[in-house]
Design an enzyme around this catalytic site. Sequence first.
Site, PDB file in Angstrom:
ATOM      1  N   ILE A 249      51.111  34.868  -3.470  1.00 56.17           N
ATOM      2  CA  ILE A 249      51.282  36.186  -4.083  1.00 56.17           C
ATOM      3  C   ILE A 249      49.953  36.653  -4.645  1.00 56.17           C
ATOM      4  O   ILE A 249      49.265  35.910  -5.355  1.00 56.17           O
ATOM      5  CB  ILE A 249      52.350  36.150  -5.186  1.00 56.17           C
ATOM      6  CG1 ILE A 249      53.711  35.829  -4.567  1.00 56.17           C
ATOM      7  CG2 ILE A 249      52.399  37.454  -5.938  1.00 56.17           C
ATOM      8  CD1 ILE A 249      54.880  36.175  -5.422  1.00 56.17           C
ATOM      9  N   THR A 294      50.606  31.337  -6.662  1.00 54.11           N
ATOM     10  CA  THR A 294      49.776  32.472  -7.052  1.00 54.11           C
ATOM     11  C   THR A 294      48.482  32.456  -6.253  1.00 54.11           C
ATOM     12  O   THR A 294      48.063  31.423  -5.732  1.00 54.11           O
ATOM     13  CB  THR A 294      49.391  32.406  -8.542  1.00 54.11           C
ATOM     14  OG1 THR A 294      48.434  31.339  -8.725  1.00 54.11           O
ATOM     15  CG2 THR A 294      50.597  32.164  -9.428  1.00 54.11           C
ATOM     16  N   ASP A 295      47.835  33.607  -6.173  1.00 56.25           N
ATOM     17  CA  ASP A 295      46.439  33.611  -5.761  1.00 56.25           C
ATOM     18  C   ASP A 295      45.628  33.045  -6.935  1.00 56.25           C
ATOM     19  O   ASP A 295      46.178  32.735  -8.008  1.00 56.25           O
ATOM     20  CB  ASP A 295      45.991  35.026  -5.395  1.00 56.25           C
ATOM     21  CG  ASP A 295      44.802  35.041  -4.431  1.00 56.25           C
ATOM     22  OD1 ASP A 295      44.095  34.028  -4.332  1.00 56.25           O
ATOM     23  OD2 ASP A 295      44.584  36.081  -3.781  1.00 56.25           O
ATOM     24  N   ALA A 296      44.335  32.904  -6.753  1.00 53.37           N
ATOM     25  CA  ALA A 296      43.491  32.258  -7.756  1.00 53.37           C
ATOM     26  C   ALA A 296      43.645  32.912  -9.124  1.00 53.37           C
ATOM     27  O   ALA A 296      43.535  34.129  -9.255  1.00 53.37           O
ATOM     28  CB  ALA A 296      42.031  32.312  -7.309  1.00 53.37           C
ATOM     29  N   THR A 297      43.877  32.096 -10.133  1.00 60.54           N
ATOM     30  CA  THR A 297      44.188  32.638 -11.450  1.00 60.54           C
ATOM     31  C   THR A 297      42.957  32.874 -12.316  1.00 60.54           C
ATOM     32  O   THR A 297      43.081  33.174 -13.497  1.00 60.54           O
ATOM     33  CB  THR A 297      45.175  31.731 -12.216  1.00 60.54           C
ATOM     34  OG1 THR A 297      44.550  30.466 -12.474  1.00 60.54           O
ATOM     35  CG2 THR A 297      46.450  31.542 -11.434  1.00 60.54           C
TER      36      THR A 297
END
Length: 581
Positions: A249, A294-297
């Site tokens: 996401i 998630t994509d990179a946080t």
Amino acid sequence: MSDKTLPSSRSVDLTAAPFHLGVEDVEWVRTTIDSMSLPEKIGQLFVNHNAHFDNAYLDRLVDEFRVGGIRHHTAPAAEVSAVVRRVQERAKVPLLVAANIEAGGDATASEGTLVGSALQCASAPDLTASRRMGFVGGAESAAVGCNWSFAPVVDVHYNWRNTVIASRAFGDDPDVVIDHARAYSEGIRDGVAERPMALCAKHFPGDGVDERDQHMVTSVNTMTTAEWDNSFGRIYRNMIEDDIASIMIGHIALPEYSRQLRPEIDRILPATIAPELADDLLRGQLGFNGLILTDATHMIGFTAALPRRELLPAAVNAGCDMVLFFRDPVEDLEIMRTAVETGVVSAERLDVALQRILGLKASLGLHRAQIAGTLVPDDDARAVVGCDEHRAIAADVADQTVTLVRDTGVLPLDVDTHRRIRLICPPDLLRYGAPPSYQGAMRAELEAAGFEVEDYPPALPKSFAEILDHVGSSNRDFGKSCDAAIVVAGFHGIGRQSSVRLAWSMPFGPEMPWYSAEVPTIFVSLGLPNHLADVPMVSALINAHAPTPEVIHAVVQKILGHSEFRGSHNNKVLCGLTEIL
């Protein structure tokens, strides 16, 4: 509080797609979770970015942080393999080992084969290039112990100013994206053969509509719900029907769907922390049963939405099962532990996330491979990385995909009539102004073909007075001293500016195509496909997509007319300038 606002604890069926687990595998998942301490459970939620390879760092990942997965930084294949072996041998629960297999094996090992970007492969006459790109990427990644591909990219390049996915998307049409993503996925599965690899489609709910980069800001997909259903919705339905194991996401808002699914909503948030998108839409409406991460946080599209102490629990409660990358591992693990202990993240929600994480591992047979000692291939498996066979594939893909976007009749160049070439390579300012690495390779190819090549300008002006001297120089002198100019640019850009455009060294810089009306001027892009917007005056424009030796050789052969241009382009490459073609 209505049921729709409760944190997601939607149940998971590990016997169904995409896991397809049998009774013994489901039992392994359940007993493993039950045997874990709370810190071990929390650690499983995180995928670490391995930027350091020293043993103390690696041991801490496993012993203290207890991560569920890693994605290593590109390094020599032997070093990557050793890192993966150390963490897998030390881990109580086998790790997911991811790689950005978006263009071949180059993102896995530094000597890996860059076959071609998604756009490049989709420029080929058929689906073969995309399939072979997946094959090479899968084979080379599996050889060093990777088991999770952060691809296919299933974004759609609707906006030509969007450069974060301009080369990474297969095109500007959902059907094209579906067909090439499917071919890529088939190639991965063929490449890994006996070593299963999970695929991860990205970036839900769909990038490419606005022109901004989620690395720096929450980007916005402005589609209506009907438009989205017929575009990204259709793409993700196809991916889910094809048993995609995981979906990443993005930090991308989808306002129209957020408002439709939850009319009471008072703030539009990125999908990573929007339960109406991650849970209601992806899990509920599209029926996705697999793992969501998630994509990179550390991307600002995520970090700027809420304080981090709220962000990480919000992502898990929204429906994300894994968190991609720590910002600070000690702090992030403490945030999640506190969230579980205080009930912000329920024990039920944590358990469902763990079922999906371990379910994915079990679907790959990692628990059995751990017992057998086969999680990481033997050293001789690395012979496939950058091998001659894969380089030949890259050369063939290059030959098929170099694309002639514009030609006023100047091509092909004849060595006898255009022997003296001025080679102009604007510095890539996004790479800190370093001289382009491909300049020497381009010069060597041209000289091997019989051209006399002069790098231009020999030196950049050091003062405004020198710039004015250059502007006042004779146009005729340029035309007398060369027969043609070839401008080669290798611009790429993620995470530094949203829409990357062609940039020159300085205002009125000597390398700018002021000479295009004096001599035939050929522009070659070894990167982004949107440069026609900035150099519509050139005699010919070629999109070659990648700065590899194979591509550069193919470009020169086609400039000479020794090989035909076989690549095609979509309409976004024209940048809305159809009137000049």
